[in-house]
Design an enzyme around this catalytic site. Structure first.
Site, short mmCIF file in Angstrom:
data_model
loop_
_atom_site.label_atom_id
_atom_site.label_comp_id
_atom_site.label_asym_id
_atom_site.label_seq_id
_atom_site.Cartn_x
_atom_site.Cartn_y
_atom_site.Cartn_z
N CYS A 51 0.73 -1.38 0.08
CA CYS A 51 0.08 -0.16 -0.10
C CYS A 51 0.89 1.39 0.02
O CYS A 51 0.75 2.23 -0.89
CB CYS A 51 -0.86 0.03 1.16
SG CYS A 51 -1.88 -1.26 1.28
N HIS A 125 -1.63 5.98 2.59
CA HIS A 125 -1.50 4.98 3.68
C HIS A 125 -1.25 5.40 5.10
O HIS A 125 -0.46 6.43 5.11
CB HIS A 125 -0.70 3.78 3.38
CG HIS A 125 -0.40 2.79 4.29
ND1 HIS A 125 -1.17 1.44 4.47
CD2 HIS A 125 0.56 2.71 5.24
CE1 HIS A 125 -0.64 0.86 5.23
NE2 HIS A 125 0.17 1.19 5.85
#
Length: 481
Positions: A51, A125
């Site tokens: 991510c 993220h």
């Protein structure tokens, strides 16, 4: 003419498990309809299959070795260790930079040019200090609409946000007969719809981040009921390949952290079926939320002046090669969906051109007529939107470190390239840059990437050519324009 709006949809852990990508398991009517009015990129690759690095790369228009983000905790504006800054950079031939404190991110560029830039759900993220307030006109709506507890509604799975997460009680799947907004992604769609109504009279860049199909595979019962578990295909090549370097494979620690998962060894067939069922149920749940947001764009009359991009931040393994989740350099992890739909788009359909997620930034800026900042490391896909068959990049670049770590300098970095017919990977000692291992997969014979032919004599010329392409870097692979 008023400026073109941008609806920027990112989906966590979404491989090409969509009907429009030919996945016969998937039930994804809303994203399929989006693809029918836009351009589907069939060979789109993230720059690192996890991510934080992937999202940092897309949102800065820079590659992981330039952002210095290879893990889940680093931020592209933060200082990197001095020893890292002195290392040679694989894809540019220069050196790693210490940080990018002054980088203009994609939403920040739109904000600088009079747009209201706001987001809901997971765009960047991580924790609040990683969500880059410089990017936005208003604070991101994250905790307001989702948190860790939003992954579960059944009492036996709730742990009130205890850390580490997943906690000791947490299951890898949940099937509850509840409304969509009992879970986080339903709340994200609610908030996105509210923002569309609030922003409809001014130019906007709206980021909408959906968490599913990220683990745990939790979705309302109605989405589980869309599928016959026994009819969902089983994993292709479910055994660990032989003849691969140790760096190429992992123990699927993310999945095994859940309470109802075996800590080692193969997963029983019934469990594999449950997990794959759960993944597809989550895809359909997420697809329904995307559909709600797109329907509101249409209802408000915004479709004729709003560019829509939808992408999965990286791919995913569902038992293939005895791998689960992401964090490899393989095709299933590096390839992910990318769909672009712009008002008045000259062509709709699909393209087989090799493209990279680092190209998303210049594409959206180009579509909206904004000047590109210096130093971007991708290229606008606008020519492909007009002429999808035109010659394009020879190579797409990705990378992944070993061991997988949370912050700091890796010991080994695997650099991988995808060409038309091959995937080639070199695993390098991160400090000395010495080559430790090679992989080559011939997609004309082995699309599952289970037979490493790097040491076969008949592929010696292919290895030499791909070594050259890898080390010449992304600039040498730019398309003819």
């Amino acid at each position: 003419m008023s400026p073109m709006n941008v609806l920027f949809i990112v989906v966590d852990d979404l491989r090409t498990a969509l009907g429009c990508y030919g996945d016969e398991n998937a039930i994804s009517p809303n994203i399929d309809r989006l693809a029918e009015r836009g351009m589907r990129f069939d060979r789109a690759y993230c720059q690192q299959a996890v991510c934080n690095p992937s999202r940092a790369s897309v949102l800065t228009g820079l590659r992981p070795d330039t952002t210095g983000v290879w893990d889940l905790k680093s931020h592209f504006r933060q200082e990197l260790p001095p020893e890292t800054a002195a290392l040679p950079h694989m894809t540019t031939g220069t050196h790693f930079r210490r940080a990018q404190p002054d980088v203009v991110t994609l939403p920040q560029l739109f904000k600088q040019h009079g747009y209201h830039a706001q987001s809901v759900g997971k765009i960047y993220h991580g924790s609040p200090d990683m969500r880059d307030p410089e990017s936005w006109s208003a604070p991101t709506l994250y905790e307001v609409v989702m948190n860790r507890d939003d992954s579960y509604v059944l009492p036996e799975n709730h742990t009130a946000g205890e850390f580490p997460w997943p906690g000791p009680k947490m299951a890898a799947t949940e099937n509850a007969d509840v409304a969509d907004n009992a879970y986080g992604d339903g709340k994200v769609a609610d908030a996105a719809i509210a923002l569309l109504n609030a922003l409809q009279d001014r130019p906007f860049f709206l980021g909408v981040g959906f968490r599913k199909p990220h683990l745990p595979f939790s979705a309302p019962k109605r989405y589980w009921d869309l599928y016959d578990r026994e009819a969902i295909s089983t994993p292709d090549h479910p055994e660990k390949p032989t003849g691969i370097p140790d760096f190429a494979w992992h123990q699927s620690a993310e999945l095994r952290g859940y309470a109802d998962m075996p800590k080692d060894g193969p997963l029983p067939d019934a469990l594999v079926k449950r997990l794959r069922h759960g993944y597809y149920a989550c895809v359909s749940f997420m697809d329904a939320q995307v559909g709600r947001v797109l329907a509101e764009v249409d209802r408000l009359g915004l479709a004729e002046n709003t560019a829509v991009v939808l992408w999965g931040d990286h791919g995913y393994h569902l038992g293939e090669k005895a791998l689960w989740c992401k964090t490899t350099n393989y095709e299933l992890d590096t390839r992910a969906p990318l769909i672009v739909s712009t008002p008045g788009q000259a062509r709709i359909g699909s393209t087989e051109a090799l493209v990279e997620f680092v190209d998303i930034y210049p594409t959206l800026a180009d579509a909206c007529g904004l000047p590109l900042p210096a130093g971007l490391e991708g290229v606008s896909l606008a020519p492909l939107l007009a002429e999808p068959e035109r010659p394009w990049k020879q190579v797409a670049f990705s990378q992944f470190p070993r061991p997988w770590f949370y912050q700091g300098q890796p010991e080994v970095m695997g650099y991988t390239i995808r060409t038309r017919d091959f995937r080639y990977t070199e695993w390098l000692d991160f400090s000395s840059r010495a080559t430790l291992a090679r992989e080559l997969y011939d997609h004309t014979r082995d699309s599952a990437e289970v037979v490493n032919v790097a040491d076969e004599t008949r592929y010696a010329d292919v290895v030499r050519e791909h070594h050259r392409l890898l080390h010449e870097g992304w600039r040498a692979a730019l398309p003819p324009l």
